[in-house]
Design a protein around this motif. Sequence first.
Motif, PDB file in Angstrom:
ATOM      1  N   TYR A  89      -3.640   3.568   7.980  1.00 54.64           N
ATOM      2  CA  TYR A  89      -4.165   2.486   7.132  1.00 54.64           C
ATOM      3  C   TYR A  89      -5.264   1.664   7.806  1.00 54.64           C
ATOM      4  N   VAL A  90      -5.669   2.040   8.996  1.00 55.36           N
ATOM      5  CA  VAL A  90      -6.560   1.202   9.798  1.00 55.36           C
ATOM      6  C   VAL A  90      -7.843   0.827   9.068  1.00 55.36           C
ATOM      7  N   GLN A  91      -8.585   1.816   8.596  1.00 57.43           N
ATOM      8  CA  GLN A  91      -9.897   1.526   8.015  1.00 57.43           C
ATOM      9  C   GLN A  91      -9.822   0.698   6.730  1.00 57.43           C
ATOM     10  N   PRO A  92      -8.981   1.039   5.766  1.00 56.00           N
ATOM     11  CA  PRO A  92      -8.916   0.190   4.569  1.00 56.00           C
ATOM     12  C   PRO A  92      -8.475  -1.234   4.868  1.00 56.00           C
ATOM     13  N   LEU A  93      -7.573  -1.409   5.828  1.00 56.20           N
ATOM     14  CA  LEU A  93      -7.112  -2.764   6.145  1.00 56.20           C
ATOM     15  C   LEU A  93      -8.167  -3.556   6.901  1.00 56.20           C
ATOM     16  N   LEU A  94      -8.877  -2.924   7.824  1.00 52.84           N
ATOM     17  CA  LEU A  94      -9.938  -3.633   8.538  1.00 52.84           C
ATOM     18  C   LEU A  94     -11.057  -4.028   7.568  1.00 52.84           C
ATOM     19  N   GLN A  95     -11.345  -3.163   6.613  1.00 58.32           N
ATOM     20  CA  GLN A  95     -12.350  -3.497   5.598  1.00 58.32           C
ATOM     21  C   GLN A  95     -11.858  -4.644   4.720  1.00 58.32           C
ATOM     22  N   LEU A  96     -10.587  -4.604   4.369  1.00 60.39           N
ATOM     23  CA  LEU A  96     -10.011  -5.669   3.553  1.00 60.39           C
ATOM     24  C   LEU A  96     -10.077  -7.012   4.278  1.00 60.39           C
ATOM     25  N   ALA A 128      19.154   2.271   0.910  1.00 63.51           N
ATOM     26  CA  ALA A 128      17.932   3.071   0.940  1.00 63.51           C
ATOM     27  C   ALA A 128      16.740   2.242   1.405  1.00 63.51           C
ATOM     28  N   PHE A 129      16.601   1.017   0.890  1.00 63.88           N
ATOM     29  CA  PHE A 129      15.486   0.152   1.264  1.00 63.88           C
ATOM     30  C   PHE A 129      15.633  -0.384   2.693  1.00 63.88           C
ATOM     31  N   GLY A 130      16.792  -0.185   3.294  1.00 63.99           N
ATOM     32  CA  GLY A 130      17.003  -0.590   4.677  1.00 63.99           C
ATOM     33  C   GLY A 130      16.784   0.533   5.672  1.00 63.99           C
ATOM     34  N   VAL A 131      16.440   1.715   5.157  1.00 61.40           N
ATOM     35  CA  VAL A 131      16.190   2.878   6.015  1.00 61.40           C
ATOM     36  C   VAL A 131      14.778   3.423   5.788  1.00 61.40           C
ATOM     37  N   PHE A 132      14.439   3.663   4.517  1.00 59.88           N
ATOM     38  CA  PHE A 132      13.188   4.325   4.164  1.00 59.88           C
ATOM     39  C   PHE A 132      12.119   3.323   3.715  1.00 59.88           C
ATOM     40  N   ASN A 133      10.861   3.798   3.684  1.00 55.21           N
ATOM     41  CA  ASN A 133       9.787   2.933   3.161  1.00 55.21           C
ATOM     42  C   ASN A 133       9.745   2.948   1.631  1.00 55.21           C
ATOM     43  N   MET A 134      10.426   3.896   1.011  1.00 57.48           N
ATOM     44  CA  MET A 134      10.581   3.990  -0.447  1.00 57.48           C
ATOM     45  C   MET A 134       9.252   4.066  -1.197  1.00 57.48           C
ATOM     46  N   GLY A 135       8.186   4.446  -0.497  1.00 53.92           N
ATOM     47  CA  GLY A 135       6.895   4.620  -1.149  1.00 53.92           C
ATOM     48  C   GLY A 135       5.862   3.573  -0.806  1.00 53.92           C
ATOM     49  N   ILE A 136       6.239   2.639   0.084  1.00 52.98           N
ATOM     50  CA  ILE A 136       5.310   1.582   0.503  1.00 52.98           C
ATOM     51  C   ILE A 136       5.190   1.613   2.027  1.00 52.98           C
ATOM     52  N   GLY A 137       3.983   1.871   2.526  1.00 49.26           N
ATOM     53  CA  GLY A 137       3.791   2.000   3.972  1.00 49.26           C
ATOM     54  C   GLY A 137       3.374   0.728   4.664  1.00 49.26           C
ATOM     55  N   MET A 138       2.673  -0.143   3.945  1.00 47.79           N
ATOM     56  CA  MET A 138       2.203  -1.416   4.494  1.00 47.79           C
ATOM     57  C   MET A 138       2.381  -2.508   3.451  1.00 47.79           C
ATOM     58  N   VAL A 139       2.679  -3.728   3.907  1.00 50.33           N
ATOM     59  CA  VAL A 139       2.782  -4.881   3.013  1.00 50.33           C
ATOM     60  C   VAL A 139       1.894  -5.992   3.552  1.00 50.33           C
ATOM     61  N   ALA A 153       2.864  -6.289   7.362  1.00 52.15           N
ATOM     62  CA  ALA A 153       4.068  -5.620   7.867  1.00 52.15           C
ATOM     63  C   ALA A 153       3.909  -4.110   7.727  1.00 52.15           C
ATOM     64  N   HIS A 154       4.153  -3.399   8.805  1.00 48.71           N
ATOM     65  CA  HIS A 154       4.180  -1.933   8.801  1.00 48.71           C
ATOM     66  C   HIS A 154       5.618  -1.526   8.496  1.00 48.71           C
ATOM     67  N   LEU A 173       0.859  -1.180   0.000  1.00 49.40           N
ATOM     68  CA  LEU A 173       0.000   0.000   0.000  1.00 49.40           C
ATOM     69  C   LEU A 173       0.897   1.232   0.000  1.00 49.40           C
ATOM     70  N   ALA A 174       0.592   2.171  -0.863  1.00 53.11           N
ATOM     71  CA  ALA A 174       1.443   3.350  -1.027  1.00 53.11           C
ATOM     72  C   ALA A 174       1.534   4.168   0.253  1.00 53.11           C
ATOM     73  N   SER A 175       2.709   4.721   0.480  1.00 47.63           N
ATOM     74  CA  SER A 175       2.906   5.633   1.607  1.00 47.63           C
ATOM     75  C   SER A 175       2.596   7.055   1.174  1.00 47.63           C
TER      76      SER A 175
END
Length: 338
Positions: free
Chosen positions: A225-232, A290-301, A242-243, A180-182
Motif C-alpha cells: 500500500y506504500v505508493q497510494p498511501l504516500l500519495q494520499l 474471525a475479525f480477531g484473526v483475519f483482515n476479512m478483506g481490509i488491509g489498511m485502515v 493501522a496495518h 483499503l481492500a486487501s
Amino acid sequence: MHTSYKSAGVDVQAGYQSTERIKKHIARTKIQPLNQIGGFGGLFALDTQGMARPVLVSGADGVGTKLKFAFLLDQHESIGIDCVAMCVNDIVCVGAKPLFFLDYIALDKNQPSKVESIVKGIAQGCILAHCELLGGETAEMPGFYAKDEYDLAGFCVGVVEESKMLNIQNVRAGDVLIGLASSGLHSNGFSLVRKILSDRRIDPLTYTLEGQNLAQILLTPTKIYVQPLLQLLKHIPLKSIAHITGGGFFENIPRALPQGLGAKIARSSFPTPPIFDFLCTQASLEPQEAFGVFNMGIGMVCVLSPSHAQEAIALLHAKGEKAYLLGTVQEGAGVHLC
C-alpha cells in the motif's frame, strides 16, 4: 577419513551460484549507484535535502506459516513479495517513505533456482514499494530445517519529516475510518487456516473455490500500500493508519487510536471476499473470532476527519484502490462490530 564442508551438508559452490543468479534481480531495484553486491554491508546515501528534522523508521517481519503453501506448490516468488509487504506496510503507517530493504533466507539446502525465485519476488516487492534491495543473507543450515523448507524474514528502513509523522494523539471521537481492500489473507492467520484444512481433510491442491485452486488463492501475495498511501498523504491530513495484520481488527485498529477511544465498524460497509466466508463456514467461526484473526478483506485502515472522507476515497479510487467508509471513532476503548 576426510570430512569436507560439503559432506556436512553445506554446498559452497551452490552458494556462489545463488549469488550470481540473484544479482540481476537486485539490480532492478537500484536507486543509487553507491551499493555493490558482495560487500560486508549495504550502502545507502541518505538525502535529507528539504527536510528540517528527518526521522528514520524501521520495520522487520517474516511471512509465517504461509510458507507451507509455497512449499506445497513449490512456488516461491510471491512469498518474496509478502516479505517486503509486511515490513513496508508497517512503516508507512507512520508516514514514512521506504528507502531500502534487506532479506534473510535460511534453508536446509541451497538450491540456486529456489533462492533466485524468492529474491525475484523480493525485488518485485521493492519495486512496488519504490525502495532498494541492498542485499541480505542466505544461510544454508543442514539438519536444522525440514527437507526443501526454509524461513524468510526482512528488514526495511524508511524516512519521514518529524513534523509530518502521523500522531494518534490527533485522533478525536467523530473521526472516520476508511478501509483499503486487501488482496486476500495477506500473511496472517495461516496457522488457523492449516488447522481448518487439516481438521476437515481438505486438500488445498485439489479443492476449488469459485473456480480457483484453493492453494493458489491462499498464496496470493500481500498487497503493498506504500505508493497510494504516500500519495494520499500529500493531499489529505490523515491522523493515523493501522496495518491489519495478525490479530485482525481487534488488535490493530486500537494501535491507531489514543487511549480511551475506540471504533464502531459497520460490517455491511465492505464486501468480504469468498475465502473468508469459506474459512468461517468450515470452522463455524463467529464474527467476533474471525475479525480477531483475519483482515476479512481490509488491509489498511486510515483515520481522518469526516470533512476529508469523500475526497480521500475519491483519490484512492483514482489510484485503483478499493476504499470503503468503515465507521467512526467513538468514546470508549475497543472495536465494536455492528
